[in-house]
Motif scaffolding. Structure first.
Motif, mmCIF file in Angstrom:
data_model
loop_
_atom_site.group_PDB
_atom_site.id
_atom_site.type_symbol
_atom_site.label_atom_id
_atom_site.label_comp_id
_atom_site.label_asym_id
_atom_site.label_seq_id
_atom_site.Cartn_x
_atom_site.Cartn_y
_atom_site.Cartn_z
ATOM 1 N N PHE A 108 2.475 1.504 -3.546
ATOM 2 C CA PHE A 108 1.609 2.257 -4.339
ATOM 3 C C PHE A 108 1.192 3.893 -4.151
ATOM 4 C CE2 PHE A 108 -0.934 -1.951 -5.778
ATOM 5 C CZ PHE A 108 0.250 -2.467 -6.376
ATOM 6 N N SER A 109 1.312 4.266 -2.870
ATOM 7 C CA SER A 109 0.866 5.517 -2.479
ATOM 8 C C SER A 109 1.962 6.489 -3.338
ATOM 9 C CB SER A 109 0.663 5.661 -1.040
ATOM 10 O OG SER A 109 1.920 5.556 -0.271
ATOM 11 N N GLY B 117 0.772 -1.202 -0.200
ATOM 12 C CA GLY B 117 -0.046 0.043 0.201
ATOM 13 C C GLY B 117 0.826 1.284 0.005
ATOM 14 N N TRP C 152 -0.986 9.095 1.184
ATOM 15 C CA TRP C 152 -1.109 9.762 -0.143
ATOM 16 C C TRP C 152 -1.773 11.054 0.446
ATOM 17 C CZ3 TRP C 152 -5.807 9.146 -3.590
ATOM 18 C CH2 TRP C 152 -5.994 10.279 -4.463
ATOM 19 N N LEU D 166 -4.384 -2.812 2.342
ATOM 20 C CA LEU D 166 -3.526 -2.325 1.125
ATOM 21 C C LEU D 166 -4.114 -0.961 0.631
ATOM 22 C CD1 LEU D 166 -2.011 -4.383 -1.706
ATOM 23 C CD2 LEU D 166 -3.368 -2.062 -2.111
ATOM 24 N N SER E 158 -3.496 1.763 3.470
ATOM 25 C CA SER E 158 -2.239 2.036 3.583
ATOM 26 C C SER E 158 -1.792 2.774 2.482
ATOM 27 C CB SER E 158 -1.280 0.624 3.727
ATOM 28 O OG SER E 158 -1.510 0.067 4.860
ATOM 29 N N MET E 159 -2.572 2.715 1.199
ATOM 30 C CA MET E 159 -2.393 3.763 0.117
ATOM 31 C C MET E 159 -2.674 5.123 0.143
ATOM 32 S SD MET E 159 -2.819 2.561 -3.737
ATOM 33 C CE MET E 159 -4.632 2.580 -3.826
ATOM 34 N N ARG F 80 -3.237 -4.903 -8.613
ATOM 35 C CA ARG F 80 -3.960 -5.611 -7.734
ATOM 36 C C ARG F 80 -4.667 -6.794 -7.958
ATOM 37 N NH1 ARG F 80 -7.639 -1.466 -4.456
ATOM 38 N NH2 ARG F 80 -7.902 -3.335 -3.500
ATOM 39 N N LEU G 113 -2.591 0.511 -11.206
ATOM 40 C CA LEU G 113 -2.713 0.069 -10.013
ATOM 41 C C LEU G 113 -3.667 -1.166 -9.762
ATOM 42 C CD1 LEU G 113 -1.977 3.298 -7.861
ATOM 43 C CD2 LEU G 113 -0.455 1.389 -8.385
#
Length: 155
Positions: free
Chosen positions: A71-72, A68, A138, A130, A133-134, A107, A103
């Motif tokens: 990805f952020s 995550g 952000w 995930l 956490s992204m 996923r 993304l």
């Protein structure tokens, strides 16, 4: 298998909705509340972990959070603000929809690959974590950028 196909379909519908909402949101000024509220609203989803069906192991938590946060970084890197008059707007990025779709595809592939090895409830918990956490790093990064830009405008 039906669960997997259904969840992938829902994920793509939600992804399309996010892209549409984000594109429309860029027409309106940003404020602190608009940056902070989405992760707060999303945090209610953590109640899923009250149910044993969705609980994760320590390693699953760690893996979900690391992915995550990784990805952020892409979202942080592509999110920019612009000043119009005395208001601050999200700057349109042609890459944003492409990044979100990419993304989402990553996923989905991850989900297909690990769905045969992990219980569906745990998989749902991992992908919620995930996503959370992204969005949190952000939005924090966006809030910090917003406050800095606002100080420059006022200052």
């Amino acid at each position: 298998m039906l669960y997997l196909i259904f969840s992938i379909g829902i994920a793509f519908l939600m992804g399309a909705a996010v892209i549409i909402v984000r594109m429309k949101a860029q027409k309106f000024p940003v404020n602190e509340k608009k940056l902070i509220l989405p992760p707060i609203f999303m945090s209610t989803g953590a109640l899923m972990f009250v149910v044993p069906y969705f609980r994760l192991t320590g390693m699953e938590i760690l893996e979900s959070m690391i992915v995550g946060v990784l990805f952020s970084t892409v979202l942080i890197w592509t999110s920019r603000f612009e000043v119009k008059g005395s208001n601050i707007y999200m700057k349109r990025s042609k890459a944003f929809p492409i990044i979100l779709i990419t993304l989402l595809i990553i996923r989905t592939v991850m989900k297909i690959v690990i769905s045969s090895q992990i219980h569906p409830g745990q998989l749902a918990g991992m992908f919620f974590l995930l996503a959370f956490s992204m969005i949190v790093p952000w939005r924090i990064a966006m809030l910090l950028k917003y406050k800095k830009l606002k100080r420059e405008i006022v200052g």
